[in-house]
Design a protein around this motif. Sequence first.
Motif, PDB file in Angstrom:
ATOM      1  N   ALA A 244       0.835  -1.205   0.000  1.00 33.97           N
ATOM      2  CA  ALA A 244       0.000   0.000   0.000  1.00 33.97           C
ATOM      3  C   ALA A 244       0.871   1.257   0.000  1.00 33.97           C
ATOM      4  N   ARG A 245       1.956   1.235   0.752  1.00 32.26           N
ATOM      5  CA  ARG A 245       2.864   2.389   0.766  1.00 32.26           C
ATOM      6  C   ARG A 245       3.458   2.645  -0.608  1.00 32.26           C
ATOM      7  N   LEU A 246       3.853   1.563  -1.293  1.00 27.52           N
ATOM      8  CA  LEU A 246       4.456   1.713  -2.629  1.00 27.52           C
ATOM      9  C   LEU A 246       3.449   2.317  -3.602  1.00 27.52           C
ATOM     10  N   VAL A 247       2.205   1.834  -3.550  1.00 27.21           N
ATOM     11  CA  VAL A 247       1.184   2.322  -4.478  1.00 27.21           C
ATOM     12  C   VAL A 247       0.852   3.790  -4.181  1.00 27.21           C
ATOM     13  N   ALA A 248       0.723   4.110  -2.875  1.00 27.40           N
ATOM     14  CA  ALA A 248       0.416   5.494  -2.497  1.00 27.40           C
ATOM     15  C   ALA A 248       1.521   6.433  -2.966  1.00 27.40           C
ATOM     16  N   ARG A 249       2.764   6.009  -2.795  1.00 24.40           N
ATOM     17  CA  ARG A 249       3.897   6.820  -3.210  1.00 24.40           C
ATOM     18  C   ARG A 249       3.887   7.047  -4.727  1.00 24.40           C
TER      19      ARG A 249
ATOM     20  N   THR B 175      13.925  -1.916 -14.692  1.00 29.53           N
ATOM     21  CA  THR B 175      14.665  -2.544 -13.597  1.00 29.53           C
ATOM     22  C   THR B 175      14.644  -1.606 -12.403  1.00 29.53           C
ATOM     23  N   VAL B 176      14.250  -2.150 -11.240  1.00 25.18           N
ATOM     24  CA  VAL B 176      14.189  -1.325 -10.039  1.00 25.18           C
ATOM     25  C   VAL B 176      15.098  -1.907  -8.966  1.00 25.18           C
ATOM     26  N   GLN B 177      15.665  -1.024  -8.152  1.00 21.58           N
ATOM     27  CA  GLN B 177      16.469  -1.437  -7.005  1.00 21.58           C
ATOM     28  C   GLN B 177      15.662  -1.098  -5.760  1.00 21.58           C
ATOM     29  N   THR B 178      15.479  -2.070  -4.883  1.00 21.79           N
ATOM     30  CA  THR B 178      14.742  -1.777  -3.666  1.00 21.79           C
ATOM     31  C   THR B 178      15.593  -2.067  -2.435  1.00 21.79           C
TER      32      THR B 178
ATOM     33  N   ALA C 201       8.930   5.400  -6.936  1.00 20.63           N
ATOM     34  CA  ALA C 201       8.263   5.012  -5.683  1.00 20.63           C
ATOM     35  C   ALA C 201       9.048   3.904  -4.987  1.00 20.63           C
ATOM     36  N   VAL C 202       9.434   2.891  -5.757  1.00 18.20           N
ATOM     37  CA  VAL C 202      10.158   1.751  -5.173  1.00 18.20           C
ATOM     38  C   VAL C 202      11.505   2.212  -4.634  1.00 18.20           C
ATOM     39  N   GLU C 203      12.205   3.042  -5.418  1.00 19.97           N
ATOM     40  CA  GLU C 203      13.571   3.381  -5.027  1.00 19.97           C
ATOM     41  C   GLU C 203      13.612   4.404  -3.900  1.00 19.97           C
ATOM     42  N   SER C 204      12.511   5.110  -3.666  1.00 19.51           N
ATOM     43  CA  SER C 204      12.525   6.077  -2.568  1.00 19.51           C
ATOM     44  C   SER C 204      11.825   5.534  -1.319  1.00 19.51           C
ATOM     45  N   THR C 205      11.385   4.284  -1.360  1.00 17.49           N
ATOM     46  CA  THR C 205      10.682   3.728  -0.199  1.00 17.49           C
ATOM     47  C   THR C 205      11.640   2.931   0.679  1.00 17.49           C
ATOM     48  N   ARG C 206      11.784   3.408   1.895  1.00 20.41           N
ATOM     49  CA  ARG C 206      12.585   2.684   2.902  1.00 20.41           C
ATOM     50  C   ARG C 206      11.670   1.661   3.560  1.00 20.41           C
ATOM     51  N   PRO C 207      12.240   0.645   4.164  1.00 21.45           N
ATOM     52  CA  PRO C 207      11.385  -0.327   4.857  1.00 21.45           C
ATOM     53  C   PRO C 207      10.473   0.353   5.870  1.00 21.45           C
ATOM     54  N   ALA C 208       9.226  -0.086   5.945  1.00 21.17           N
ATOM     55  CA  ALA C 208       8.263   0.505   6.867  1.00 21.17           C
ATOM     56  C   ALA C 208       8.560   0.066   8.289  1.00 21.17           C
ATOM     57  N   PHE C 209       7.872   0.718   9.191  1.00 26.08           N
ATOM     58  CA  PHE C 209       7.893   0.427  10.618  1.00 26.08           C
ATOM     59  C   PHE C 209       7.919  -1.086  10.904  1.00 26.08           C
ATOM     60  N   GLY C 210       9.074  -1.574  11.325  1.00 24.45           N
ATOM     61  CA  GLY C 210       9.175  -2.984  11.690  1.00 24.45           C
ATOM     62  C   GLY C 210       9.263  -3.942  10.526  1.00 24.45           C
ATOM     63  N   ARG C 211       9.407  -3.405   9.314  1.00 24.89           N
ATOM     64  CA  ARG C 211       9.478  -4.291   8.146  1.00 24.89           C
ATOM     65  C   ARG C 211      10.889  -4.313   7.570  1.00 24.89           C
ATOM     66  N   GLY C 212      11.877  -4.346   8.448  1.00 24.60           N
ATOM     67  CA  GLY C 212      13.250  -4.452   7.980  1.00 24.60           C
ATOM     68  C   GLY C 212      14.015  -3.147   8.072  1.00 24.60           C
ATOM     69  N   GLU C 213      13.425  -2.118   8.713  1.00 25.89           N
ATOM     70  CA  GLU C 213      14.158  -0.868   8.872  1.00 25.89           C
ATOM     71  C   GLU C 213      15.385  -1.091   9.743  1.00 25.89           C
ATOM     72  N   ARG C 214      16.439  -0.341   9.458  1.00 24.61           N
ATOM     73  CA  ARG C 214      17.651  -0.443  10.256  1.00 24.61           C
ATOM     74  C   ARG C 214      17.833   0.837  11.054  1.00 24.61           C
ATOM     75  N   LEU C 215      17.996   0.722  12.351  1.00 21.26           N
ATOM     76  CA  LEU C 215      18.180   1.896  13.201  1.00 21.26           C
ATOM     77  C   LEU C 215      19.592   1.870  13.771  1.00 21.26           C
ATOM     78  N   ALA C 216      20.189   3.056  13.908  1.00 20.27           N
ATOM     79  CA  ALA C 216      21.519   3.137  14.518  1.00 20.27           C
ATOM     80  C   ALA C 216      21.351   3.298  16.019  1.00 20.27           C
ATOM     81  N   TRP C 217      22.067   2.497  16.780  1.00 17.24           N
ATOM     82  CA  TRP C 217      21.954   2.552  18.231  1.00 17.24           C
ATOM     83  C   TRP C 217      23.333   2.404  18.842  1.00 17.24           C
ATOM     84  N   ASP C 218      23.969   3.564  19.105  1.00 15.41           N
ATOM     85  CA  ASP C 218      25.141   3.534  19.943  1.00 15.41           C
ATOM     86  C   ASP C 218      26.205   2.566  19.414  1.00 15.41           C
ATOM     87  N   GLY C 219      26.518   2.681  18.138  1.00 16.00           N
ATOM     88  CA  GLY C 219      27.592   1.846  17.605  1.00 16.00           C
ATOM     89  C   GLY C 219      27.161   0.488  17.050  1.00 16.00           C
TER      90      GLY C 219
END
Lengths: 451, 245
Positions: free
Chosen positions: A58-63, A263-266, A297-315
Motif C-alpha cells: 500500500a505504501r508503494l502504491v500510495a507513493r 529494472t528497479v532497485q529496492t 516510488a520503489v527506489e525512494s521507499t525505505r522499509p516501513a515500521f518494523g518491516r526491515g528498517e535499520r536503526l543506529a543505536w550507539d555503535g
Amino acid sequence: MAAGRAVATLTRLLRVGGGTVLPGRVARWLCPQALEVLSSSLEPVVLVSGTNGKTTTARLVARALEIAGLRTVHNRAGANLHAGLLASLVVASDLRGRPRAQAGVFEVDEATLPSVLPILRPRVLVLTNLFRDQLDRYAEVERVAEAWRHALKRLPPSAAVCYPADDPQVAEVAQQAPVGVPFGIEDASAGRDTLEEAADVRYCYRCGVPYRYTVAFLSHAGHYACPVCGWARPRPSVRAEEVQLRGAAGSGVRLAWDGESVTVQTSLPGLYNVYNVLAAAAACHALGLPARALREAVESTRPAFGRGERLAWDGVAVQILLVKNPAGFNEALRLVVLERPRSLLVAINDRTADGKDPSWLWDVDFEGLCDLEAHVTASGLRAEELALRLKYAGWPEEALTVERDLARALRIARQRTPPGGVLFCLPTYTALLELRQILSRWGVAPPFWED
Amino acid sequence: MELVLVHLFPDLLNLYGDRGNLIALRERARRRGIRVTVRQVRLEEPLPRDGDLFLVGGGEDRQQTLVAQALRGSTGQLRSAAQSGAVVFAVCGGYQLLGHAYRTAEGQELSGVGLLDVVTEHPGHNTRRLVGDVVATCTVPGVGELVGFENHGGRTRLGPGARPLATVRVGFGNNGEDGTEGAWCGTVFGTYLHGPVLPKNPRFADYLLRLALRRRYGDVHLQSLDDRAEEAAHAAAAARARVPR
C-alpha cells in the motif's frame, strides 16, 4: 451532512497524539455511513488485502500515485479494520467532511475486506497472498478464501483485481474477478524445488489432489499445476523476469509487462518484498501510471515500521523484522541466516493482534537456524513457549536467555552484539509496538505515527 | 530399544503446529537412547505394519472430507494396529474422525473409523466456534494438568465406551456443556488440544511413549529428563489461560 461536519470538527479535536483508530470509532458512532460519505469523492481508490505484505504494498502504491501528481489519502500506520480506514479519512478531511485528497489507498484486513468492498468501490483491488495466520480469529484459510470468492463476484465490471499467479488459492479465487491482473515471479533461480513446512494450500480446489510444483518461491507460492484437471498457474501479465537478492540490503528486480520493461532497485529486504514490489507494479499497471512513477516510488521507499528498517543505536545497528505467521517467520529467518548476526532478539506475544495461540511457532523452521553462532534472547508474554520450541529444534541451551520483559531483553541482546554488528529483532505485532516505544523512549527511533 | 512413529497425512493435517507433537515424541525418545524411525503416510498409501504410535493431526473442513475417505480405506489396518497395542493419538479433526461419525457444518455425514465411542456434530457456520485456552485435569493416572488451545466448530459427545481424557477447568472441551475434554479407550486417544499439546505436557507425552513401547518391550522405565523448559512453557500457558483476553 450535520454528522459529517461534526465528524470533521471532532477530527481536529482528536488530532492530538498518534490515535490512528479512535477518530474512526467516534465518526462511525456519529454517522454509520461515514466511510461511504467520506470516500465517495475519491478516484481512484486502491485497496490492498492479504495475509502478508499489505502495509508495504500500500505504501508503494500510495507513493507512486503521489509521484504521478495525485494527492493521496492512505492508512499508512497500518490500522486496517473498519475504524482504522475511517480514521485515516477523517484525519485527511476538511471541516466540511471533504477529503483533501483525490486518490485513496487503503490496506484492509483480509477478514474485513468483504464488508468494505461494496462501500469503498475500488478501481483496483490488490490481493497479496493468503497464508495461515491467526487461526483463532480467521478460523481457517479456506473460509477467508470463500468469503473473498463471494465478494469478488459483486465487484463492478470495471474493477481490476491484481493477484498473485504464484499463489494457487488466491489465483483460483481471483478467477471470480471481472478483470484480473495476475503478477508472478518468472525467475526460477530465486526459488527452491521443495515446499517448506509452513506451506498450507497444496491441494487442487477442484480435484483435491496435490499440485505439482516445478519451483517454490515462498511457502506455497511457486509454479504449480494440477495433474488431474490441468488447472495451472495463470501466465502473469506483470512479471519479475530477473531477481537478484542481496540479503538485508534489498534486491534488484527486472519487471516487465505489455512489452515494457523496467529494472528497479529496492532497499526492502527479502523475496517477500520482491512480491510486494511486484504487487505494486501490477496496481500501477492497472491504474495506467507510468513506469517512471513506479520506479521512483520503489527506489525512494525505505522499509516501513518494523518491516526491515535499520536503526543506529550507539555503535550497533538494529534491524527489526515483524513476524506474524510461519511463512513470514521463515522468510525472516532466511534473511537472518544470510546476515549471520551474533545476537538475535525474538519477542512473542499472544494478544489478539498477535494471535492468541502461539502454536504456530511449531510450524516455523527454527531447525535451519541451528548452525548460526549467535545468542538468542527470547522475550514477550510467551518467551517460554519460544524457548521450548528452540530447545526441540536443537538450539543449545547456553546460547539462549529467557527474559519476558522486553526492555531488559533488549539490553541483554544489545550487550551480546559486537561493536559495528547488527542486532536482529523479530517481534510479533504487539511486541513490535512495545519495542518501538522502548526504542523511541531511549531516543533510538521516532514514534511510529511519524513514520 | 526401537520405536516407529507413524505420522498420518502430514501434508493434509498439518494445521496449527501439530507436528510439534511428533517432534516432542521423537526427541523425548531419542534423549533416552531409543532408536526412532518416523514414517510419513500420505493419501492412498498403506499404513506401515510395524507402527508403534500413530499420530493424526487436525485439518480444515475441506481436508476433513479427503481424510475421512482416506481413513476409511485404512480402518481395518488402524483397528488391528490398535488391537495389537499400538497407540493411536489424534488431535481435533483427526479426533473427530476416530469416532463413529462426523456431521459437517453443511450437514454432510462423514463416517469415522469407530475406534472411539464418540459422535461429533458441527451445528453450522452461524454458531459459535469453541476457541480459546484450555486448562484441564487429565484422567490418565500420573499425568495431572493439561494445557492447550482449542479451536473447533464440532461438538463431540462421548458414548459409554469412551472415557473423557480430561475434565475442563478453563475452556470449552468436547462440546462446551458437559465439562469433558477429549476421549480415550485402551491405547486410543483423541483430544481437541492444540498448542501443540505434547511438548508442554511432557508427562502426557511420556505416558504415550511408555504405552507405545509396551507392545514390544513390556513395561519399561523411562529415565527422567531435564524438563525445566517444558514446565516453564506449561506454567506460562496455564497462567495466560487464567487472564481474560
